[in-house]
Design an enzyme around this catalytic site. Structure first.
Site, short mmCIF file in Angstrom:
data_model
loop_
_atom_site.label_atom_id
_atom_site.label_comp_id
_atom_site.label_asym_id
_atom_site.label_seq_id
_atom_site.Cartn_x
_atom_site.Cartn_y
_atom_site.Cartn_z
N THR A 44 70.45 48.52 -4.59
CA THR A 44 70.76 47.50 -3.58
C THR A 44 72.26 47.40 -3.37
OG1 THR A 44 68.82 46.25 -4.27
CG2 THR A 44 70.46 45.09 -2.95
N TYR A 107 58.62 44.39 1.96
CA TYR A 107 58.05 44.08 3.27
C TYR A 107 56.53 44.22 3.31
CZ TYR A 107 57.48 43.44 8.27
OH TYR A 107 57.09 42.96 9.48
N TYR A 133 61.76 48.22 -10.90
CA TYR A 133 62.76 47.23 -10.46
C TYR A 133 62.04 46.10 -9.74
CZ TYR A 133 66.99 45.49 -8.01
OH TYR A 133 68.01 44.73 -7.49
N ARG A 138 64.34 40.03 -2.90
CA ARG A 138 64.57 41.10 -1.93
C ARG A 138 63.27 41.67 -1.37
NH1 ARG A 138 69.93 42.75 -0.14
NH2 ARG A 138 71.37 41.98 -1.71
N LYS A 161 63.86 46.82 -14.71
CA LYS A 161 64.97 45.94 -14.36
C LYS A 161 64.35 44.66 -13.83
CE LYS A 161 68.95 45.48 -11.24
NZ LYS A 161 69.72 46.08 -10.13
N ILE A 203 71.72 46.03 -15.69
CA ILE A 203 72.16 46.83 -14.55
C ILE A 203 72.95 45.87 -13.68
CG2 ILE A 203 71.48 48.24 -12.58
CD1 ILE A 203 69.05 49.13 -14.14
#
Length: 291
Positions: A44, A107, A133, A138, A161, A203
């Site tokens: 990202t 999405y 992740y 997000r 993550k 991270i």
């Protein structure tokens, strides 16, 4: 497998919006010189969403070339299309990446079974260590601990993550599958609490500008120097928060620009910091002695 202070490195652009290869190589050297354990391109923070396929591959390739095997490179290759994630991951493997970071499909909002099947397909198709992740803010949905625990059975799924902000969820993964999958913090301000529960590192966004401090805190935890770790955690709280006064990576790229390391350019639909936020960021960075 991938432990310690890992940087979600930015992708610098020229003022005209092209990938700035020279500045990127300099950033990689800055990270290695300051002890960062793993470089993570095309996450990202690396603006992967606006890199075209050729750029995406090139950014990973540059990173691998510049690192020269000194630290592992874990390439961001996630997608909301399972087939595309497989293709990107295979390309990363061919270029020599040590592992891949796979963001949950965004999405689409798949079910937990859909998430499981997505990651299962990538794991079975690409013989490379993989970091899941989970970043609900997000992607629009949370990957529950039970789904991660199921996925821990795949030998090449080595870590997750966790950027859900949910310490309980992360702790459940560690409690029930910590011998099979490592938990990595996906939020700088939660690194110490999660490592206290058994997470293996971070991270990091902040490591782009303060790599030595992020590394020092992780090392302090590993060495059981909890007072030192706590002092560093508290010291960095304000800069962690300031890295999110606007959408990531706008603040951190602006911070690197103020440090004279890159141009602050971000690609639309991201926009430059407002004057008020720029003033706030500048004041905080002066307080930390970064500028």
């Amino acid at each position: 497998m991938f432990h310690g202070s890992m940087v979600a490195i930015v992708t610098p652009f020229t003022p005209k919006g092209r990938v700035d290869e020279e500045k990127y190589r300099q950033l990689i050297e800055f990270q290695i010189e300051n002890g960062t354990d793993v470089i993570v391109p095309c996450g990202t923070t690396g603006e992967s969403a606006t890199l075209d396929y050729k750029e995406h591959d090139r950014v990973i390739e540059i990173c691998i070339e510049q690192v020269k095997g000194r630290v592992p490179v874990v390439a961001g290759t996630g997608s909301n299309s399972t087939a595309e994630a497989i293709e990107l991951s295979q390309h990363a493997k061919e270029m020599g990446a040590d592992g891949v970071l796979l963001v949950s499909p965004y999405y689409n909002k798949p079910s937990q079974e859909g998430l499981y099947l997505h990651y299962k397909a990538v794991a079975e198709a690409v013989a490379l260590p993989q970091i899941l992740y989970n970043v609900p803010g997000r992607t629009g949905m949370n990957m529950e601990a039970g789904t991660t625990i199921r996925l821990a059975e795949f030998k090449n799924i080595v870590a997750i993550k966790e950027a859900s902000g949910n310490v309980t969820q992360a702790s459940e993964i560690i409690a029930k599958a910590g011998d099979k999958i490592d938990v990595l913090s996906g939020d700088d301000f939660l690194t110490l609490p999660l490592m206290a529960c058994g997470a293996k590192g971070i991270i990091s966004v902040t490591a782009n500008i303060m790599p030595a401090d992020v590394k020092a805190m992780v090392v302090a935890v590993d060495e059981g120097r909890w007072d030192d770790a706590r002092a560093l955690h508290l010291k960095m709280l304000e800069i962690h928060s300031t890295m999110f006064i606007d959408s990531n990576p706008v603040p951190v790229k602006t911070a690197l620009s103020l440090m004279g390391k890159i141009d602050a350019h971000v690609r639309l639909p991201l926009a430059p910091l407002s004057a008020a936020n720029l003033a706030k960021l500048t004041a905080v960075m002066k307080g930390y002695g970064l500028i």
